[in-house]
Scaffold this active site. Sequence first.
Site, mmCIF file in Angstrom:
data_model
loop_
_atom_site.group_PDB
_atom_site.id
_atom_site.type_symbol
_atom_site.label_atom_id
_atom_site.label_comp_id
_atom_site.label_asym_id
_atom_site.label_seq_id
_atom_site.Cartn_x
_atom_site.Cartn_y
_atom_site.Cartn_z
ATOM 1 N N ARG A 24 0.862 -1.185 0.000
ATOM 2 C CA ARG A 24 0.000 0.000 0.000
ATOM 3 C C ARG A 24 0.897 1.234 0.000
ATOM 4 O O ARG A 24 1.931 1.270 0.683
ATOM 5 C CB ARG A 24 -0.916 0.034 1.234
ATOM 6 N N ASP B 225 3.992 -0.364 -7.190
ATOM 7 C CA ASP B 225 2.705 -0.720 -7.803
ATOM 8 C C ASP B 225 1.585 0.024 -7.096
ATOM 9 O O ASP B 225 0.427 -0.061 -7.504
ATOM 10 C CB ASP B 225 2.481 -2.241 -7.704
ATOM 11 N N GLU C 238 -2.859 7.466 -4.683
ATOM 12 C CA GLU C 238 -3.243 6.849 -5.951
ATOM 13 C C GLU C 238 -4.731 6.983 -6.286
ATOM 14 O O GLU C 238 -5.129 6.844 -7.451
ATOM 15 C CB GLU C 238 -2.853 5.367 -5.968
ATOM 16 N N HIS D 9 -1.181 -0.183 -9.725
ATOM 17 C CA HIS D 9 -1.901 -1.153 -8.878
ATOM 18 C C HIS D 9 -2.414 -2.338 -9.710
ATOM 19 O O HIS D 9 -3.597 -2.676 -9.678
ATOM 20 C CB HIS D 9 -3.063 -0.449 -8.143
HETATM 21 P P1 NAI Z 1 -1.611 -11.386 4.882
HETATM 22 O O1 NAI Z 1 -2.609 -10.903 5.877
HETATM 23 O O2 NAI Z 1 -1.639 -12.823 4.465
HETATM 24 O O3 NAI Z 1 -0.132 -11.069 5.385
HETATM 25 C C1 NAI Z 1 0.242 -9.824 5.899
HETATM 26 C C2 NAI Z 1 1.422 -10.061 6.833
HETATM 27 O O4 NAI Z 1 1.903 -8.786 7.242
HETATM 28 C C3 NAI Z 1 1.035 -10.839 8.091
HETATM 29 O O5 NAI Z 1 1.907 -11.936 8.263
HETATM 30 C C4 NAI Z 1 1.209 -9.816 9.199
HETATM 31 O O6 NAI Z 1 1.624 -10.382 10.428
HETATM 32 C C5 NAI Z 1 2.282 -8.904 8.599
HETATM 33 N N1 NAI Z 1 2.382 -7.619 9.268
HETATM 34 C C6 NAI Z 1 1.413 -6.896 9.891
HETATM 35 N N2 NAI Z 1 1.935 -5.794 10.442
HETATM 36 C C7 NAI Z 1 3.266 -5.818 10.178
HETATM 37 C C8 NAI Z 1 4.346 -4.950 10.508
HETATM 38 N N3 NAI Z 1 4.165 -3.846 11.235
HETATM 39 N N4 NAI Z 1 5.583 -5.290 10.088
HETATM 40 C C9 NAI Z 1 5.779 -6.419 9.365
HETATM 41 N N5 NAI Z 1 4.797 -7.284 9.039
HETATM 42 C C10 NAI Z 1 3.559 -6.976 9.432
HETATM 43 O O7 NAI Z 1 -1.806 -10.425 3.607
HETATM 44 P P2 NAI Z 1 -1.365 -10.702 2.112
HETATM 45 O O8 NAI Z 1 -2.464 -11.382 1.385
HETATM 46 O O9 NAI Z 1 -0.014 -11.290 2.083
HETATM 47 O O10 NAI Z 1 -1.330 -9.195 1.525
HETATM 48 C C11 NAI Z 1 -0.433 -8.231 2.059
HETATM 49 C C12 NAI Z 1 -0.851 -6.860 1.584
HETATM 50 O O11 NAI Z 1 -0.614 -6.751 0.179
HETATM 51 C C13 NAI Z 1 -2.354 -6.552 1.716
HETATM 52 O O12 NAI Z 1 -2.678 -6.071 3.011
HETATM 53 C C14 NAI Z 1 -2.580 -5.510 0.659
HETATM 54 O O13 NAI Z 1 -2.417 -4.225 1.218
HETATM 55 C C15 NAI Z 1 -1.470 -5.757 -0.354
HETATM 56 N N6 NAI Z 1 -2.008 -6.238 -1.638
HETATM 57 C C16 NAI Z 1 -1.673 -5.542 -2.779
HETATM 58 C C17 NAI Z 1 -2.172 -5.953 -3.988
HETATM 59 C C18 NAI Z 1 -1.835 -5.269 -5.274
HETATM 60 O O14 NAI Z 1 -2.483 -5.519 -6.317
HETATM 61 N N7 NAI Z 1 -0.824 -4.408 -5.320
HETATM 62 C C19 NAI Z 1 -3.089 -7.103 -4.089
HETATM 63 C C20 NAI Z 1 -3.305 -7.779 -2.841
HETATM 64 C C21 NAI Z 1 -2.790 -7.355 -1.671
#
Ligand code: NAI
Length: 347
Positions: free
Chosen positions: A244, A268, A273, A305
């Site tokens: 993000r 991305d 955005e 994105h």
């Molecule tokens: P997820 O929920 O499976 O994993 C997120 C991880 O981040 C978790 O292991 C969590 O413990 C960790 N986390 C939380 N706070 C943290 C911190 N302060 N420092 C380090 N790690 C921390 O989520 P997933 O599916 O892996 O997605 C991650 C992010 O990617 C989403 O929240 C979304 O914002 C972004 N995303 C972007 C997309 C795009 O098209 N550019 C598409 C899908 C997701």
Amino acid sequence: MRVAVFSARSYDRESLIAANKQAGSPHELDFLDVPGGALTGPRLTPRTAALAKDHDALIAFTNDQLDRETLTALAEQECTCIALRCAGFNNLDLEAARELGFLVGRVPAYSPHAVAEHAVALILALNRKLHRAFNRVREHNFSLAGLLGFDLNGKTVTIVGTGAIGAVLARIMLGFGCRVLAVDPVPNPSLIELGITYHELDDALPETDILCLKCPLTEQTHHLINERTLALLKPGAMLVNTARGAIVDTPALIRALKSEHLSAVALDVYEEEEDLFFEDRSQSILTDDLFARLLTFPNVLITSHQAFFTKEAVNAIAETTIANLTAMADNSVPEANRVPGLEPAAA
Ligand code: NAI
């Protein structure tokens, strides 16, 4: 349910209509139109919330504004079911949603591979300067000057956030022969089994050649990458943000690029955005000066994105969104698709 669909593009329409049909057409999908017949449906804001009148539910995307003002307007119209067709929910005011009794479903995991693979595409393209080489060769400029890259093999990649997407990326980078460091308050046991070690961000940064952001945007991660943390990063490192935009402080990022402390940046996502991405703005004047400055760097590669944008992911998003709406019609949300922090209202 009668469902108002916000921010829908042609590909959203196709996938949602197909998924609804496949499920036996349980919902009436109303793709909101914009005067002038634009293909993109309006973004949800306090002003456009009135379009959800006479609908039981709505479908929203990452840049729709689900703040208290919008939610209050929706609640007054008794449209209190929201199906987010994305994983992130930083655009949702959790407290307001809880107070106003909203049911919210999301798509937590549609294809972690889509996003992780896009990050790899950005790393490879930036490192080997493919964005520049493509243009050069088309103009019959076959010089290699300025296109020097580095071997990924042996480099240290730090992944901040090793959930679904971060874990896939970690495995891919191990395949390149990289050393992978992880930063996450909740370590992933399957990665520890692969020999990946967990570190505090400040400890990992000085060793990092490629920093990949894969964590959600929260109060804790807002501007996690700032003047201080960028200064800790190994000189000459590459930064890749597909998570993000607001995880990175953009003015600090620009300063790190100008001083050449960072060798390359791939984005991305971008902090502001909402007013840029997902639309053809080629006929408009770019008014965001920070974004304009980012575009001037030859070592910055930006995509709008699109990391999620594969056939598999788009179809999975549509199927889960329709399933969430079906559950909401029954006054529930599938456990796996609930928004953390909103469970009591959704139960
Ligand atoms: P997820 O929920 O499976 O994993 C997120 C991880 O981040 C978790 O292991 C969590 O413990 C960790 N986390 C939380 N706070 C943290 C911190 N302060 N420092 C380090 N790690 C921390 O989520 P997933 O599916 O892996 O997605 C991650 C992010 O990617 C989403 O929240 C979304 O914002 C972004 N995303 C972007 C997309 C795009 O098209 N550019 C598409 C899908 C997701």
